[in-house]
Design a protein around this motif. Sequence first.
Motif, short mmCIF file in Angstrom:
data_model
loop_
_atom_site.label_atom_id
_atom_site.label_comp_id
_atom_site.label_asym_id
_atom_site.label_seq_id
_atom_site.Cartn_x
_atom_site.Cartn_y
_atom_site.Cartn_z
N PRO A 8 -94.22 24.45 110.13
CA PRO A 8 -92.87 24.36 109.61
C PRO A 8 -92.88 24.75 108.13
O PRO A 8 -93.81 24.41 107.41
CB PRO A 8 -92.50 22.89 109.80
N ASP A 9 -91.91 25.51 107.71
CA ASP A 9 -91.82 25.79 106.29
C ASP A 9 -90.39 25.53 105.84
O ASP A 9 -89.54 25.14 106.64
CB ASP A 9 -92.33 27.19 105.95
N ALA A 10 -90.16 25.71 104.55
CA ALA A 10 -88.88 25.32 103.98
C ALA A 10 -87.71 26.00 104.68
O ALA A 10 -86.59 25.49 104.65
CB ALA A 10 -88.87 25.66 102.49
N LYS A 15 -88.63 19.20 108.89
CA LYS A 15 -88.82 18.72 107.53
C LYS A 15 -90.21 19.13 107.06
O LYS A 15 -91.16 19.12 107.83
CB LYS A 15 -88.71 17.20 107.55
N THR A 16 -90.35 19.51 105.81
CA THR A 16 -91.67 19.87 105.32
C THR A 16 -92.19 18.79 104.39
O THR A 16 -91.42 18.10 103.73
CB THR A 16 -91.64 21.20 104.54
N SER A 345 -93.77 27.24 102.03
CA SER A 345 -92.68 28.20 101.94
C SER A 345 -93.26 29.61 102.02
O SER A 345 -94.40 29.83 101.63
CB SER A 345 -91.94 28.03 100.61
N VAL A 346 -92.45 30.56 102.50
CA VAL A 346 -92.92 31.94 102.51
C VAL A 346 -93.03 32.47 101.08
O VAL A 346 -93.65 33.49 100.83
CB VAL A 346 -92.01 32.87 103.34
N TYR A 347 -92.40 31.76 100.15
CA TYR A 347 -92.51 32.14 98.74
C TYR A 347 -93.34 31.09 98.00
O TYR A 347 -92.81 30.05 97.62
CB TYR A 347 -91.12 32.25 98.10
N PRO A 348 -94.62 31.35 97.84
CA PRO A 348 -95.45 30.35 97.16
C PRO A 348 -95.51 30.59 95.65
O PRO A 348 -94.86 31.51 95.12
CB PRO A 348 -96.82 30.57 97.79
#
Lengths: 492, 218
Positions: A8-10, A15-16, A345-348
């Motif tokens: 699961p990501d944001a 829920k993360t 998140s895919v954006y770290p």
Amino acid sequence: MTSAKHAPDAFSKGKTPTFEVSARESLADHQLRRNLGKATKTIRGKRAEAVGEMPDWEELREAGRALKERTMRHLDHYLVELEESVKRAGGHVHWARDGEEANRIIAEIARSHEAREVVKVKSIATDETRLNEHLESEGIEAVETDLAELIIQLAGETSSHILVPAIHKNRAEIRTLFMRELGLDDLSDEPEALTEAARLYLRKKFLGAKVGVSGANFAVAETGTVCVVESEGNGRMCTTLPPVLVTLMGIEKLIPEWRDFEVFMQTLPRSSTAERMNPYTSFWTGVSPESGDGPEEFHLVLLDNGRTDVLADEIGRQSLNCIRCSACLNVCPVYERTGGHAYNSVYPGPIGAILTPQLVGIGKPGPDSLPYASSLCGACYDVCPVKINIPEVLIHLRGKVVRNHQDNDGLKGKLDPENVAMQVMAKTFSDRRLYEAAQRLALIGQWPLARSGTIHRLPGKLSGWTATRDLKALPKETFRQWWKTRKNRSGS
Amino acid sequence: MSAREEILGRIRRSLRDVPSGESPEDVAVERGYRKKDEAPHEEIVDRFAEHVAEYRATVHRVGEDELPAAIERALRERGVGRLVVPADLPEGWVPEGVEVLRDGADGHRLTNGELDRSDGVLTGCSLGISQTGTIVLDAGEAQGRRALTLLPDYHLCVVREDQVVGLVPEAIERLGETVRTEGRAVTFVSGPSATSDIELIRVEGVHGPRTLEVLISG
Ligand code: SF4
């Protein structure tokens, strides 16, 4: 092929965990930390060299920032212009309010061409919308064609770095994975051999694909030209060979004019792969079926998915300037230790810490914790080729998170000393002179958050944070303070 | 409401702080960076050769009249038997003794399979960028469509000295016309394809031609 099982990501429904919970896991993974340390150090050094060659680097950064500011302040104008340009060049334009809508549009295009398989070049936007899962649910297989993406897809994992998604895997792990998933009896663990195995496997896929899917680094409003910057050639394959091409891009990836490439084609490669120029960049403008060059059909899908909310925040807006070079990740002392997965998140990294909570909205514990995943050392700001003031946005978002808490927690929240301090900081950060003065104050421990009674060792596995001392600006005060506050909160 | 209308509406609401009279040009863009390399052209070409070579491409400098011989030598050393060429490749460039697959000859476009099975491709280019060691292809003269320089494993590319420009802005400016009026696809090639995805070790040749050889002709 194994399907990608996404944690699961944001951007998913589940829920993360908060950053500190995930960071604890990452910090305990010594292999990951070693790989990351080596990787970020190498890229940092190379980038400094590539940038050092440029006498006009600061002027280029400033122009990049200004161009993006111009774009964002007039985004509606430029999007309409882009739409016209793409259509004029023979392409189709689709608008997607959110990820689901984008996925439906892309799946529909694939279905209408009876494609059971699409070849994909790395695109974070499609990770954000979880396109692969969606296509799979419709019986369409998405084949990732970047070497690193292929590795993590085969492993059923998620990316840990914008640019080098498999940075957490070493050659032995990749060898085992390829032998198992590609059905190879023997394979050496030399990077050359591993790469060759991927080349052979993917070549068949490229030649047979009816539909290619890509992201976009830039799209030019003036001409309708779309640009993909890459190293491996899979981007060229995906955007040239299949008869149908679908490109998904966030609405912020726009630049006003063709001419503006003179800025971004100088700043992006040096910031990203630390080269004078990346091996391949493709620029295409609609379709040209009569020449037989490239696809016969081109679809551009414009994705909002929270971006218009980011745009509404005058301080947060600059986050949309990001050209995804990943330079801020490589210089970040926090990222270097925790890796990308801790951000859920895919954006770290630093950009993820500001972009994620804004895209998904304040008020979710996982994303809300991200603006705290920083020491505010400012290294990200210094390297950013479009001059996004990440520390400023981080502080601003911390303020928003706390205010949101305050609104929901009543009087207790209002008296929260962190909230008071945050408001001071938010104000400070909006004024450069005050900001610089505050930085000096921070050094001698007078920062509003540097209260007495600091924690000398963080509990448990997070002691790594305090045990390392090779950083100029460790997440000392703020991280500790935040940790303490969090701990108290969760304990109450 | 359509997604288009809704998104544009959201944008307009989000940009309420932008004065309604402001036009895009009102947002100042200071282009204070270098636009042109003022060094003598000779130096610019030298640097181009150096930078291309640093990407681990093979580079040769040859006089104009030596070009056919240089092409022949390169193809022989590489052992190219089946050579892909664009329809409008200068006649004099194609050496004897290799099987030539000319794209579009007799109305036949080479298939992807034919390109894939060839031993290499020979083309010219649109521009060279000295600052970055980049070869620019724009489907113009002597270049052919994009698949030609993508599927074969070996790319022999001829760059004339007068095609080499200094800085990226010079190249972008020269390409603007083609893009605006003809919408031709443009590809920047800077060395052979590469990956650093495994332990950050650079490996040449993932998907494009694994070998790039460049002849800079006077
Ligand atoms: S925020 Fe700046 S440095 Fe970070 S990825 Fe985006 S453009 Fe690069």
